[in-house]
Scaffold this motif. Structure first.
Motif, mmCIF file in Angstrom:
data_model
loop_
_atom_site.group_PDB
_atom_site.id
_atom_site.type_symbol
_atom_site.label_atom_id
_atom_site.label_comp_id
_atom_site.label_asym_id
_atom_site.label_seq_id
_atom_site.Cartn_x
_atom_site.Cartn_y
_atom_site.Cartn_z
ATOM 1 N N GLN A 107 0.834 -1.210 0.000
ATOM 2 C CA GLN A 107 0.000 0.000 0.000
ATOM 3 C C GLN A 107 0.865 1.254 0.000
ATOM 4 O OE1 GLN A 107 -0.227 -2.578 2.111
ATOM 5 N NE2 GLN A 107 -2.364 -3.202 2.461
ATOM 6 N N SER A 108 1.952 1.169 0.762
ATOM 7 C CA SER A 108 2.843 2.314 0.888
ATOM 8 C C SER A 108 3.605 2.556 -0.423
ATOM 9 C CB SER A 108 3.786 2.034 2.067
ATOM 10 O OG SER A 108 4.962 2.745 1.953
ATOM 11 N N LEU A 109 4.079 1.458 -1.039
ATOM 12 C CA LEU A 109 4.802 1.591 -2.306
ATOM 13 C C LEU A 109 3.868 2.068 -3.415
ATOM 14 C CD1 LEU A 109 7.415 1.291 -3.890
ATOM 15 C CD2 LEU A 109 6.954 -1.161 -4.130
ATOM 16 N N LYS A 110 2.640 1.556 -3.394
ATOM 17 C CA LYS A 110 1.676 1.973 -4.428
ATOM 18 C C LYS A 110 1.340 3.462 -4.293
ATOM 19 C CE LYS A 110 -2.944 1.344 -6.222
ATOM 20 N NZ LYS A 110 -4.294 0.822 -5.987
ATOM 21 N N ALA A 111 1.173 3.919 -3.053
ATOM 22 C CA ALA A 111 0.868 5.334 -2.827
ATOM 23 C C ALA A 111 2.006 6.216 -3.346
ATOM 24 C CB ALA A 111 0.632 5.585 -1.339
ATOM 25 N N PHE A 112 3.237 5.741 -3.137
ATOM 26 C CA PHE A 112 4.413 6.463 -3.641
ATOM 27 C C PHE A 112 4.381 6.550 -5.171
ATOM 28 C CE2 PHE A 112 8.777 6.155 -5.320
ATOM 29 C CZ PHE A 112 9.338 7.305 -4.796
ATOM 30 N N MET A 113 4.067 5.405 -5.800
ATOM 31 C CA MET A 113 4.009 5.373 -7.270
ATOM 32 C C MET A 113 2.958 6.361 -7.783
ATOM 33 S SD MET A 113 4.054 1.254 -7.878
ATOM 34 C CE MET A 113 5.573 0.286 -7.884
ATOM 35 N N LYS A 114 1.813 6.332 -7.151
ATOM 36 C CA LYS A 114 0.717 7.197 -7.599
ATOM 37 C C LYS A 114 1.110 8.674 -7.481
ATOM 38 C CE LYS A 114 -4.141 8.306 -6.964
ATOM 39 N NZ LYS A 114 -5.412 8.012 -6.308
ATOM 40 N N GLU A 115 1.702 9.003 -6.336
ATOM 41 C CA GLU A 115 2.142 10.375 -6.105
ATOM 42 C C GLU A 115 3.154 10.817 -7.174
ATOM 43 O OE1 GLU A 115 0.889 12.378 -3.992
ATOM 44 O OE2 GLU A 115 2.303 14.059 -4.172
ATOM 45 N N LEU A 116 4.044 9.897 -7.490
ATOM 46 C CA LEU A 116 5.060 10.176 -8.517
ATOM 47 C C LEU A 116 4.397 10.489 -9.864
ATOM 48 C CD1 LEU A 116 8.243 9.909 -9.050
ATOM 49 C CD2 LEU A 116 7.688 7.639 -9.922
#
Lengths: 364, 364
Positions: free
Chosen positions: B11-20
């Motif tokens: 969830q944390s990595l996905k949120a980072f990807m989305k933000e990017l």
């Protein structure tokens, strides 16, 4: 071991085939189509799917395993799909019918996708995909039978070496036609090694106990090409044909619930098979004109073929071939000079002619 | 060489990807879908198609090679087909859109067949085929890019190692999901050998001059799996995707008429490629309910899986896997325990976070 070979005109061999199918109870239209698909295989050099099959077809047609007068039914139909019950028809008549229907659908709605259930031997399936290419479409055909190939990681049959054929039209060049099995080699190459009394390479097949073998007489379980990849494709082809048609052919055999085991009175199943011959098949056509200009498409395919053939060749390679090209050369040569028949095949033709009481082809 | 690995919650990595992706100009909807497809690959253990790609995506999105705000257009449409111009979109948003559209078509007319033209990297294409399986259909996706693989008989690139993904639903079991490239191995395995400083086996790849090599740093031309078979499939996939969409990618490169060569200001093309990243893709859905009862279908697939897994195992094999099964196991394990990130990937994430000025994912 020099083998005598006669050359026979394709027209004469085809007429013989047609006469044979008529005697076995097929309608004139069906006999014509079946002979057409068989002679096409011989013309292209795919002799494993030509006249060689006649004695086996006679055995199956006379015992009812293959049905000369099938009650072919359209069971389900939508604008883009069709499900056809083949009633154990020989492959060519029902598959030609199915391909025509999906081509009509593709003409109307862009793509046609058909499943033929409960058909028997379909011959060289490239024929059906090529029908679409000749009409300016892309054609796709694949099939699945009961298990004769070990899935990746197994040492017993679990999948079939399902073939797939894809064809698209070109302009200056002949149509591209990929027609391949999902095994390392087709079963016909193992039979050829038996005839020639030569060993087969490691990796082609297993013996009945699942051990690797180089003795073609012991080789009864085929191996998938590319390991997990060929094995996976073969499994998915069953999911899209047999299982999708409501007539799965792998799982009943795997779980011992196969009701179609060959009866003692019927022809012996082919090596690796436990049941009488049966298959299901997908035929599909894609209307190129739905997506792009058909003439430009064909020119791009010409360019692609030219580009591939002009590439620097790997060591020991004298020419780079595109899918179907070697077979087109044989087709042209045999159309002109006749079809060479090995002595064994000639003997078999004599036997079937005698059995069903028809004349041998002109020239034999 | 022991490598440090941290585990990070998906969830944390996905949120980072989305933000990017948001920072790079993508819409919230598109950024969400792109992150979803990337994290899915990481969860399944297909790390070559996950977070690893972020620096490369950033390079391509900031130079305009990949378009964060594409003008996606439906160019042609029939009841069963659709042609979509992707305007150099990143793959996930347009391919998810395309798969939804062909599923709607399949619901109405039995099958939907779409071509996406001019798309860039699509990630792990199994995701899109699985969408169909999860809706009780069969899904099919394949793609083609400019040449990076030597056709059978050649010693220079002429085809792409086009991947294909096919998925069908099961009932007790997870969906079957075959997702494979047409090369002996995916390019990612060669990169891995570079990282590990180990040689690659003969037969995987050629060097830039077309000579066989076991040095992964020299290996720039992939080889097809199954020789003529993998090579033929790859060529036909271009005929059904790129050429069919009016945007051929092999022949312009082969004939030297490629107008899309990467500019010096753009990210360096990937090994084996001369042009900036581009691909065309087919997505298709087949409505199982058109042919048979969907619940029975799923049960038959369960039976097939059970039957294959219960076969006697080849020597040295501890378990027989069906397509997609190993990845489902990893998916379950990583969903629970987090995604392991090698040190190199963590460094790269730090760099991109710094570059686009976003916070690192929680836990890094």
């Amino acid at each position: 071991m020099a083998e005598t070979q006669v050359r026979i005109k394709w027209q004469s061999l085809k007429a013989f085939m047609k006469e044979l199918f008529l005697r076995l109870g097929m309608s004139p239209e069906d006999a014509e189509i079946e002979a057409e698909v068989l002679i096409w295989a011989n013309l292209r050099g795919v002799d494993s799917h030509g006249a060689l099959l006649l004695p086996w077809y006679v055995d199956n047609l006379t015992t009812g395993v293959m049905n000369p007068k099938p009650d072919i039914k359209i069971e389900k139909e939508t604008p883009a799909t069709i499900l056809i019950e083949a009633d154990r028809s020989l492959g060519a008549p029902v598959t030609v019918f199915a391909m025509k229907r999906v081509m009509e659908k593709a003409k109307k709605v862009g793509v046609g996708w058909g499943i033929i259930r409960n058909v028997t031997h379909q011959g060289a399936i490239g024929y059906y995909s090529l029908m679409a290419a000749q009409a300016g479409m892309a054609g796709l055909t694949f099939t699945c039978n009961p298990p004769n190939m070990a899935p990746y990681g197994a040492k017993a049959p679990g999948v079939h070496n399902s073939p797939i054929a894809i064809s698209v039209p070109a302009k200056r060049h002949r149509a591209l036609l990929l027609d391949m099995a999902t095994s390392v080699v087709a079963a016909g190459k193992i039979s050829l090694a038996v005839d020639k009394k030569v060993p087969i390479p490691q990796g082609w097949a297993l013996d009945k106990d699942g051990n690797p073998t180089t003795d073609p007489r012991q080789a009864v379980i085929l191996l998938p090409f590319g390991g997990a990849k060929g094995s996976g494709l073969a499994m998915m082809f069953e999911c899209l044909s047999g299982v999708m048609s409501g007539n799965p052919l792998l799982s009943p055999s795997l779980l011992g619930t196969d009701a179609a085991a060959a009866k003692p009175s019927e022809p012996k199943p082919r090596p690796g098979h436990a049941s009488r011959h049966i298959q299901n098949s997908v035929v599909a056509a894609i209307n190129i004109g739905t997506f792009t200009d058909v003439e430009s498409y064909k020119e791009h395919i010409d360019n692609l073929i030219d580009g591939i053939k002009a590439l620097p060749k790997a060591e020991g390679v004298s020419e780079i071939f595109v899918p179907g090209e070697p077979e087109w050369r044989t087709y042209d040569e045999r159309s002109k000079n006749g079809i060479p028949l090995p002595d064994g095949t000639v003997q078999n033709l004599r036997r079937v002619a005698d059995r069903v009481k028809i004349n041998l082809p002109e020239g034999l």
